[in-house]
Design a protein around this motif. Structure first.
Motif, PDB file in Angstrom:
ATOM      1  N   LYS A  97       0.574  -1.188  -0.383  1.00 27.36           N
ATOM      2  CA  LYS A  97       0.107  -0.547   0.149  1.00 27.36           C
ATOM      3  C   LYS A  97       0.674   1.521  -0.264  1.00 27.36           C
ATOM      4  O   LYS A  97       0.658   2.576  -0.867  1.00 27.36           O
ATOM      5  CB  LYS A  97      -1.208   0.199   1.494  1.00 27.36           C
ATOM      6  N   ARG A  98       1.873   1.012   1.099  1.00 25.13           N
ATOM      7  CA  ARG A  98       2.514   2.497   0.805  1.00 25.13           C
ATOM      8  C   ARG A  98       3.422   2.112  -0.690  1.00 25.13           C
ATOM      9  O   ARG A  98       3.935   3.920  -0.691  1.00 25.13           O
ATOM     10  CB  ARG A  98       3.966   2.379   2.155  1.00 25.13           C
ATOM     11  N   LEU A  99       3.727   1.652  -1.075  1.00 20.39           N
ATOM     12  CA  LEU A  99       5.057   1.712  -1.907  1.00 20.39           C
ATOM     13  C   LEU A  99       4.006   2.598  -3.501  1.00 20.39           C
ATOM     14  O   LEU A  99       4.044   3.378  -4.361  1.00 20.39           O
ATOM     15  CB  LEU A  99       5.268   0.062  -2.785  1.00 20.39           C
ATOM     16  N   GLU A 100       2.416   2.410  -3.586  1.00 17.84           N
ATOM     17  CA  GLU A 100       1.301   2.774  -4.157  1.00 17.84           C
ATOM     18  C   GLU A 100       1.417   3.680  -4.192  1.00 17.84           C
ATOM     19  O   GLU A 100       1.130   4.857  -4.590  1.00 17.84           O
ATOM     20  CB  GLU A 100       0.018   1.882  -4.232  1.00 17.84           C
ATOM     21  N   GLU A 101       1.182   4.661  -2.946  1.00 13.15           N
ATOM     22  CA  GLU A 101       1.334   5.624  -2.563  1.00 13.15           C
ATOM     23  C   GLU A 101       2.321   7.010  -2.643  1.00 13.15           C
ATOM     24  O   GLU A 101       2.549   7.920  -3.068  1.00 13.15           O
ATOM     25  CB  GLU A 101       1.103   5.898  -0.832  1.00 13.15           C
ATOM     26  N   LEU A 102       3.862   6.443  -2.415  1.00 14.16           N
ATOM     27  CA  LEU A 102       5.104   6.723  -3.395  1.00 14.16           C
ATOM     28  C   LEU A 102       4.706   6.793  -4.466  1.00 14.16           C
ATOM     29  O   LEU A 102       5.363   8.208  -5.164  1.00 14.16           O
ATOM     30  CB  LEU A 102       6.212   6.267  -2.495  1.00 14.16           C
ATOM     31  N   LYS A 103       4.472   6.215  -5.095  1.00 10.79           N
ATOM     32  CA  LYS A 103       4.212   6.394  -6.987  1.00 10.79           C
ATOM     33  C   LYS A 103       2.801   7.493  -7.111  1.00 10.79           C
ATOM     34  O   LYS A 103       3.682   8.286  -8.095  1.00 10.79           O
ATOM     35  CB  LYS A 103       3.681   4.576  -7.606  1.00 10.79           C
ATOM     36  N   ALA A 104       2.505   7.803  -6.551  1.00  8.88           N
ATOM     37  CA  ALA A 104       1.410   8.027  -6.311  1.00  8.88           C
ATOM     38  C   ALA A 104       1.977  10.227  -5.893  1.00  8.88           C
ATOM     39  O   ALA A 104       1.598  10.653  -6.827  1.00  8.88           O
ATOM     40  CB  ALA A 104       0.096   8.571  -6.036  1.00  8.88           C
ATOM     41  N   MET A 105       2.913   9.567  -5.548  1.00  6.18           N
ATOM     42  CA  MET A 105       3.135  11.136  -4.441  1.00  6.18           C
ATOM     43  C   MET A 105       4.538  11.672  -5.927  1.00  6.18           C
ATOM     44  O   MET A 105       4.532  13.009  -5.760  1.00  6.18           O
ATOM     45  CB  MET A 105       3.694  10.934  -3.300  1.00  6.18           C
ATOM     46  N   ALA A 106       5.058  10.712  -6.386  1.00  2.98           N
ATOM     47  CA  ALA A 106       6.188  10.785  -7.135  1.00  2.98           C
ATOM     48  C   ALA A 106       5.997  11.259  -7.986  1.00  2.98           C
ATOM     49  O   ALA A 106       6.261  12.818  -8.275  1.00  2.98           O
ATOM     50  CB  ALA A 106       6.719   9.437  -7.045  1.00  2.98           C
ATOM     51  N   ALA A 107       4.630  11.425  -8.888  1.00  2.00           N
ATOM     52  CA  ALA A 107       3.751  11.540  -9.706  1.00  2.00           C
ATOM     53  C   ALA A 107       2.977  12.967  -9.766  1.00  2.00           C
ATOM     54  O   ALA A 107       3.443  14.145 -10.737  1.00  2.00           O
ATOM     55  CB  ALA A 107       2.914  10.412 -10.603  1.00  2.00           C
ATOM     56  N   ASP A 108       2.516  13.290  -8.758  1.00  2.00           N
ATOM     57  CA  ASP A 108       1.965  14.528  -8.197  1.00  2.00           C
ATOM     58  C   ASP A 108       3.456  15.368  -8.103  1.00  2.00           C
ATOM     59  O   ASP A 108       3.227  16.748  -8.561  1.00  2.00           O
ATOM     60  CB  ASP A 108       1.328  14.223  -7.083  1.00  2.00           C
ATOM     61  N   ALA A 109       4.294  15.224  -7.028  1.00  2.00           N
ATOM     62  CA  ALA A 109       5.189  16.270  -7.335  1.00  2.00           C
ATOM     63  C   ALA A 109       6.361  15.877  -8.910  1.00  2.00           C
ATOM     64  O   ALA A 109       6.262  17.786  -9.063  1.00  2.00           O
ATOM     65  CB  ALA A 109       6.373  15.101  -6.725  1.00  2.00           C
ATOM     66  N   ALA A 110       6.116  15.502  -9.742  1.00  2.00           N
ATOM     67  CA  ALA A 110       6.965  15.629 -10.978  1.00  2.00           C
ATOM     68  C   ALA A 110       6.059  16.438 -11.356  1.00  2.00           C
ATOM     69  O   ALA A 110       6.170  17.373 -12.283  1.00  2.00           O
ATOM     70  CB  ALA A 110       6.682  14.015 -11.987  1.00  2.00           C
ATOM     71  N   GLU A 111       4.672  16.396 -11.396  1.00  2.00           N
ATOM     72  CA  GLU A 111       3.864  17.237 -11.861  1.00  2.00           C
ATOM     73  C   GLU A 111       4.121  19.138 -11.887  1.00  2.00           C
ATOM     74  O   GLU A 111       3.292  19.444 -12.787  1.00  2.00           O
ATOM     75  CB  GLU A 111       2.325  16.136 -12.100  1.00  2.00           C
ATOM     76  N   ARG A 112       3.662  18.785 -10.313  1.00  2.00           N
ATOM     77  CA  ARG A 112       4.328  20.475 -10.036  1.00  2.00           C
ATOM     78  C   ARG A 112       5.549  20.859 -10.665  1.00  2.00           C
ATOM     79  O   ARG A 112       5.156  21.529 -10.993  1.00  2.00           O
ATOM     80  CB  ARG A 112       4.127  20.274  -8.512  1.00  2.00           C
ATOM     81  N   VAL A 113       6.147  20.315 -10.535  1.00  2.00           N
ATOM     82  CA  VAL A 113       7.721  20.798 -10.713  1.00  2.00           C
ATOM     83  C   VAL A 113       7.858  21.218 -11.891  1.00  2.00           C
ATOM     84  O   VAL A 113       8.049  22.655 -12.002  1.00  2.00           O
ATOM     85  CB  VAL A 113       8.913  20.220 -10.182  1.00  2.00           C
ATOM     86  N   LEU A 114       7.196  19.911 -12.663  1.00  2.00           N
ATOM     87  CA  LEU A 114       7.277  20.345 -14.472  1.00  2.00           C
ATOM     88  C   LEU A 114       6.124  21.450 -14.505  1.00  2.00           C
ATOM     89  O   LEU A 114       6.165  22.209 -15.798  1.00  2.00           O
ATOM     90  CB  LEU A 114       7.207  18.942 -15.334  1.00  2.00           C
ATOM     91  N   ALA A 115       4.962  21.462 -14.089  1.00  2.00           N
ATOM     92  CA  ALA A 115       3.794  22.786 -14.589  1.00  2.00           C
ATOM     93  C   ALA A 115       4.141  24.287 -14.083  1.00  2.00           C
ATOM     94  O   ALA A 115       4.485  24.928 -14.369  1.00  2.00           O
ATOM     95  CB  ALA A 115       2.856  22.935 -13.987  1.00  2.00           C
TER      96      ALA A 115
END
Length: 169
Positions: free
Chosen positions: A97-115
């Motif tokens: 479960k935590r692994l999936e949360e971390l992957k989602a956090m990574a995608a969110d962080a990437a989206e924010r920084v790239l935006a």
């Protein structure tokens, strides 16, 4: 995954649990993911009370992280790098479960920084989780990561490539 390593891991974790007065079955299986191959040692949840499960996981997975750190340190002691085996301790689906949360956090962080081009700090990650996040973030082009601060307030920072500070040698 070497059978000897899996057997050693199961025996070590079973002994640790027994020393804590807990009776639970431990099984081992290999997991291949983005980080490479790991031997997952899974503690059977069934014979444990909900309180025992929570005590073994701890706040934010802190106890499970500590057990995992001890397993990796103890079971790889004196072995050369090529002979070392990565161990992941799982209980009640917490790691998956935590692994999936971390992957989602990574995608969110990437989206924010790239935006917006501004760095983004991720707090509340254990050292093992920060290592995983560095790895996950390496899949995103144009982004870099580094850690800032000292334990217990160490944070992972995501930024555009070229914005990360030079590492001191």
């Amino acid at each position: 995954m070497a059978t000897d390593a899996a057997t050693a891991g199961v025996n070590w974790l079973t002994t640790l649990l027994t020393m804590q007065g807990l009776t639970a079955t431990v099984t081992a299986h290999a997991v291949e993911d983005e980080s490479g191959e790991s031997c997952w040692l899974t503690i059977a949840e069934a014979p444990l009370s909900p309180e025992q499960v929570q005590a073994l996981i701890g706040d934010g997975g802190a106890v499970l992280d500590s057990i995992q750190y001890l397993a990796n340190t103890t079971l790889n002691l004196g072995k050369i790098q090529e002979q070392q085996q990565a161990f992941t301790i799982e209980l009640a689906g917490y790691r998956a479960k935590r692994l999936e949360e971390l992957k989602a956090m990574a995608a969110d962080a990437a989206e924010r920084v790239l935006a917006n081009g501004e760095e983004f700090e991720m707090q509340g990650l254990s050292s093992a989780e920060r290592r995983q996040m560095h790895h996950f973030m390496s899949a995103y082009e144009g982004l870099a990561t580094f850690s800032r601060g000292r334990e217990p307030d160490r944070r992972l920072v995501v930024c555009l490539t070229g914005q990360a500070p030079e590492r001191e040698g």
